[in-house]
Enzyme design. Sequence first.
Site, short mmCIF file in Angstrom:
data_model
loop_
_atom_site.label_atom_id
_atom_site.label_comp_id
_atom_site.label_asym_id
_atom_site.label_seq_id
_atom_site.Cartn_x
_atom_site.Cartn_y
_atom_site.Cartn_z
N ASN A 58 -8.84 -7.03 1.99
CA ASN A 58 -9.02 -5.90 1.41
C ASN A 58 -9.25 -5.79 -0.10
OD1 ASN A 58 -7.42 -3.82 3.27
ND2 ASN A 58 -6.04 -5.57 3.35
N ASP A 107 -5.10 -11.34 -10.48
CA ASP A 107 -3.48 -11.24 -10.22
C ASP A 107 -3.17 -9.98 -10.42
OD1 ASP A 107 -1.69 -12.99 -9.03
OD2 ASP A 107 -0.41 -12.73 -11.21
N GLY A 116 0.28 -3.95 0.69
CA GLY A 116 1.44 -4.37 -0.36
C GLY A 116 2.35 -3.33 -0.44
N ASP A 171 1.54 -0.33 -1.75
CA ASP A 171 0.97 0.98 -1.76
C ASP A 171 1.87 2.16 -1.11
OD1 ASP A 171 -1.06 -0.29 -3.07
OD2 ASP A 171 -2.43 -0.12 -1.48
#
Length: 211
Positions: free
Chosen positions: A14, A78, A168, A170
């Site tokens: 992604n 990060d 994650g 989202d």
Amino acid sequence: MDKLKVIVASGNKNKLREFEQILSLICPVEVVPAKSLIPDFDPEETGTTFLANARIKVEALYEGACKAFENCIIIADDSGLCVDYIDGAPGVYSARYADDEGYHHDDIANVNKLLRVMSDVAEEQRTARFVCAIAAKVVKDGIVHDLDALGYLEGRINHAPSGDGGFGYDPVLYIPEYDMTVAQMSAELKNKISHRGKALNAAVEKIKEII
């Protein structure tokens, strides 16, 4: 025009797709995941900030495989979620938030733990944001240029996951302006407003001045 090699310190499909979509707006690019050059690439992220961890990854990738390249971009990000109610956690530990419960970088477990922690928290105290730090080395004709950029996406923690896009956290970061979670957004909208999109676009403006 030959494609510019972009070596990304990530194997996340992604993320690689997002990097390619945005960097290709500058020039044709060939996105190369770090592990295609260093199979065991996994530098220890000991930084206490997102930017420090991004720099660790870029330096490790450059030193380990990219010193001979005359023209390329070595780039790392990060990123994570910072929730005000829990003093900015999970922060730099976002990907490992539920590791103490026996999981390993498990998105669903991370989200479930966060929802449990936030289960009784009032709406006005659920403010949070995605943060992304970009670090890069742009190598132009053998000369190395270092740059970094930051991006933020403000929202609040939803009471339950919603949407099947993204990855994650989202599904649980709700963006009031759009009345949806990040996971409910189209790829085009997410790239436009996301923390990573903002950081990448800021980095792109700096990269343009070099290449």
